[in-house]
Design an enzyme around this catalytic site. Structure first.
Site, short mmCIF file in Angstrom:
data_model
loop_
_atom_site.label_atom_id
_atom_site.label_comp_id
_atom_site.label_asym_id
_atom_site.label_seq_id
_atom_site.Cartn_x
_atom_site.Cartn_y
_atom_site.Cartn_z
N GLY A 1 -30.15 -33.91 -7.32
CA GLY A 1 -29.86 -33.10 -6.13
C GLY A 1 -30.39 -33.77 -4.88
O GLY A 1 -29.77 -33.71 -3.81
N ARG B 1 -37.55 -30.95 -16.74
CA ARG B 1 -38.81 -30.19 -16.67
C ARG B 1 -38.88 -29.10 -17.74
O ARG B 1 -39.96 -28.73 -18.18
CB ARG B 1 -38.99 -29.61 -15.26
CG ARG B 1 -39.04 -30.70 -14.20
CD ARG B 1 -39.71 -30.28 -12.93
NE ARG B 1 -39.32 -31.16 -11.83
CZ ARG B 1 -39.81 -32.38 -11.63
NH1 ARG B 1 -40.73 -32.88 -12.45
NH2 ARG B 1 -39.39 -33.12 -10.62
N LYS C 1 -41.14 -39.27 -7.93
CA LYS C 1 -39.67 -39.33 -7.86
C LYS C 1 -39.17 -39.04 -6.43
O LYS C 1 -38.27 -39.73 -5.94
CB LYS C 1 -39.12 -38.28 -8.85
CG LYS C 1 -37.64 -38.13 -8.88
CD LYS C 1 -37.22 -37.42 -10.14
CE LYS C 1 -37.23 -35.91 -10.05
NZ LYS C 1 -36.16 -35.34 -9.22
N ASP D 1 -41.54 -27.25 -8.50
CA ASP D 1 -41.18 -28.01 -9.70
C ASP D 1 -42.19 -27.81 -10.83
O ASP D 1 -41.92 -28.16 -11.98
CB ASP D 1 -41.06 -29.50 -9.37
CG ASP D 1 -39.86 -29.76 -8.48
OD1 ASP D 1 -38.94 -28.92 -8.46
OD2 ASP D 1 -39.83 -30.81 -7.81
N ARG E 1 -34.02 -22.21 -14.27
CA ARG E 1 -35.34 -22.42 -14.90
C ARG E 1 -36.08 -21.13 -15.20
O ARG E 1 -36.92 -21.10 -16.10
CB ARG E 1 -36.20 -23.35 -14.04
CG ARG E 1 -35.70 -24.78 -14.10
CD ARG E 1 -36.58 -25.74 -13.33
NE ARG E 1 -36.11 -27.11 -13.55
CZ ARG E 1 -36.38 -28.13 -12.74
NH1 ARG E 1 -37.10 -27.94 -11.65
NH2 ARG E 1 -35.93 -29.33 -13.02
C1 S3P Z 1 -37.08 -32.19 -3.74
C2 S3P Z 1 -37.11 -30.92 -3.25
C3 S3P Z 1 -37.11 -29.73 -4.10
C4 S3P Z 1 -37.51 -30.08 -5.52
C5 S3P Z 1 -36.80 -31.27 -6.05
C6 S3P Z 1 -37.09 -32.49 -5.18
C7 S3P Z 1 -37.05 -33.33 -2.79
O1 S3P Z 1 -35.80 -29.20 -4.13
O2 S3P Z 1 -37.30 -28.98 -6.37
O3 S3P Z 1 -37.20 -31.55 -7.37
O4 S3P Z 1 -37.24 -34.48 -3.23
O5 S3P Z 1 -36.85 -33.07 -1.61
P1 S3P Z 1 -35.27 -28.15 -3.02
O6 S3P Z 1 -35.22 -28.84 -1.71
O7 S3P Z 1 -33.88 -27.76 -3.49
O8 S3P Z 1 -36.23 -27.01 -3.06
#
Ligand code: S3P
Length: 429
Positions: free
Chosen positions: A93, A388, A21, A313, A344
């Site tokens: 996010g 998750r 992803k 994750d 989580r």
């Molecule tokens: C991600 C970074 C992580 C991860 C998220 C995907 C990314 O988040 O938990 O599922 O693709 O850069 P954070 O940057 O908030 O730690």
């Protein structure tokens, strides 16, 4: 959707994992920045990566999906289209934070929105550096989405030391930095996933244990021609399931094992998991291996703060593994888990407790009292609309004395739409 998960007596088979992803979303966003055509194979069907595609379309990219390959012809750095309506980042996010960096850097005015879960996630961490870079960012109270992004004045490159170990924050600032005549410098005291640096060929210098990454307009932006490897974060569910359910033997071909992603592999091995790996031909910059996991007895483990970013994750499902270890396990330094698609730490604690596992919660982690070979209580678990958490609850339920139900189980589709059918295909009951 409510899913009933029956206990399993063994899990056997080969799983074609969904593609990664994090890499998929980046490939779409970075393809927007190149005027050339990017060709991406194995692009996942999951919701978050599809959201990334719809966002880059709205910003002017031409996206053609023939079912085998996705071809994205971007606008280039300076041709991004001003969107007429708000851009919906869905549950992601990564899309919101990375896109905010691109739009702030490009000076393209836009509004970014998200679903209920994304609308509760902290954005102050990106608003602060982007404001220093000259952007004007409006947010709902407390730095929450929606975000209104504009930049009237000149772009200002910055030097930025990451205050939280977040690859999304790092990537956001570096992407904005691509629009500066002078370099933006991001210092990363604890390594986080490095897909952005690899995919954009950004210079990285390591000094005194700190990574220093720079980006500027001088950096040419390559088209993204890649075959996306299997998602290690999806593999982690089967690595734990194959370890804790007796008489299991699961094969996971083409699993991405970028070292900044797979601390969970080392943690599980430290616990005594039987995981074999066979290197596979590498097609791009991201290493991939064939993993094979078989049932084994687990020892308790301590997960230290410095390991957290590279296992972030996978922590919910690692907590499930700990419930079956021979003793007390402890996670610390993981307060970031409270700011994911759900809190989580709280979600997994409640799920384990409902199943009869003793857990102590701490502001930055959990203590989990394991018992090898136990049968947990069948229970009704709520995913909190968090992919998750839905999948971790399902893996725990395989070890139930009776069936469990998972509420809002459709959340798994955010990263792994095939999860429930894969579970059915592996499970012997
Ligand atoms: C991600 C970074 C992580 C991860 C998220 C995907 C990314 O988040 O938990 O599922 O693709 O850069 P954070 O940057 O908030 O730690």
């Amino acid at each position: 959707m409510i899913k009933t998960v029956e206990p399993a007596t063994g899990l056997q088979g080969t799983i074609a994992l969904p593609a990664d992803k994090s890499i998929a979303q980046r490939s779409a966003l970075f393809a927007l920045l190149s005027p050339e055509t990017s060709s991406i194979t194995n692009y996942p069907l999951a919701e978050d990566p599809r959201t990334a595609l719809s966002c880059v379309r709205r910003l002017g990219a031409d996206v053609v999906d023939d079912g085998e390959m996705i071809r994205i012809t971007g606008t280039g750095r300076d041709g991004i289209r001003v969107p007429e309506e708000a851009i919906d980042c869905g549950n992601s996010g990564t899309v919101m934070r990375l896109l905010a960096g691109i739009l702030a850097g490009a000076g393209v005015p836009a509004v970014l929105t998200g679903d209920d879960s994304l609308s509760r996630r902290p954005m102050k961490r990106i608003i602060d550096p982007l404001s220093r870079m000259g952007a004007d960012i409006q947010s709902a109270g407390g730095g929450l989405p929606p975000l209104g992004i504009t930049r009237e004045g000149p772009f200002r490159p910055i030097q930025f030391r990451l205050p939280v170990a977040s690859a999304q924050l790092k990537s956001c600032v570096l992407l904005a930095g691509l629009f500066g005549d002078e370099p933006t410098r991001v210092e990363e005291p604890v390594a986080t996933r490095n897909h952005t640096e690899l995919m954009l060929d950004l210079p990285v210098v390591r000094t005194d244990g700190t990574n220093v990454i720079t980006s500027s307009r001088r950096q040419s932006i390559p088209p993204q021609n890649l075959n996306i490897p299997g998602d290690f974060s999806a593999a982690a569910f089967w690595l734990v399931a194959g370890t804790i359910v007796p008489q299991s033997d699961i094969i996971l071909p083409a699993t991405g094992v970028n070292p900044t992603r797979c601390a969970a592999l080392h943690i599980l091995r430290r616990m005594g998991a039987d995981i074999e790996e066979e290197r596979e031909q590498q097609t791009g910059k991201e290493p991939a291996v064939r993993l094979r996991v078989r049932s084994s007895q687990l020892k308790p483990v301590r997960i230290h703060p410095e390991e957290i970013p590279n296992a972030i994750d996978e922590l919910p499902v690692l907590c499930v593994a700990m419930a079956f270890a021979d003793g007390v396990s402890r996670i610390s330094g993981a307060e970031e888990l409270r700011y994911k698609e759900s809190d989580r730490l709280d979600a997994i604690q409640k799920i384990l407790e409902a199943a009869g596992v003793r857990v102590e919660g701490h502001p930055d982690g959990l203590t989990i009292y394991g018992e090898p070979g136990r049968k947990v209580r069948g229970a009704r678990h709520d995913s909190r609309h968090d992919h998750r958490i839905a999948m971790a609850a399902a893996i725990l339920s395989l070890m139930g004395g009776s069936a469990s139900e998972i509420d809002n189980a459709e959340a798994a589709s955010v990263s792994y739409p095939e999860f429930w059918s894969h579970l059915d295909s592996l499970a012997h009951r």
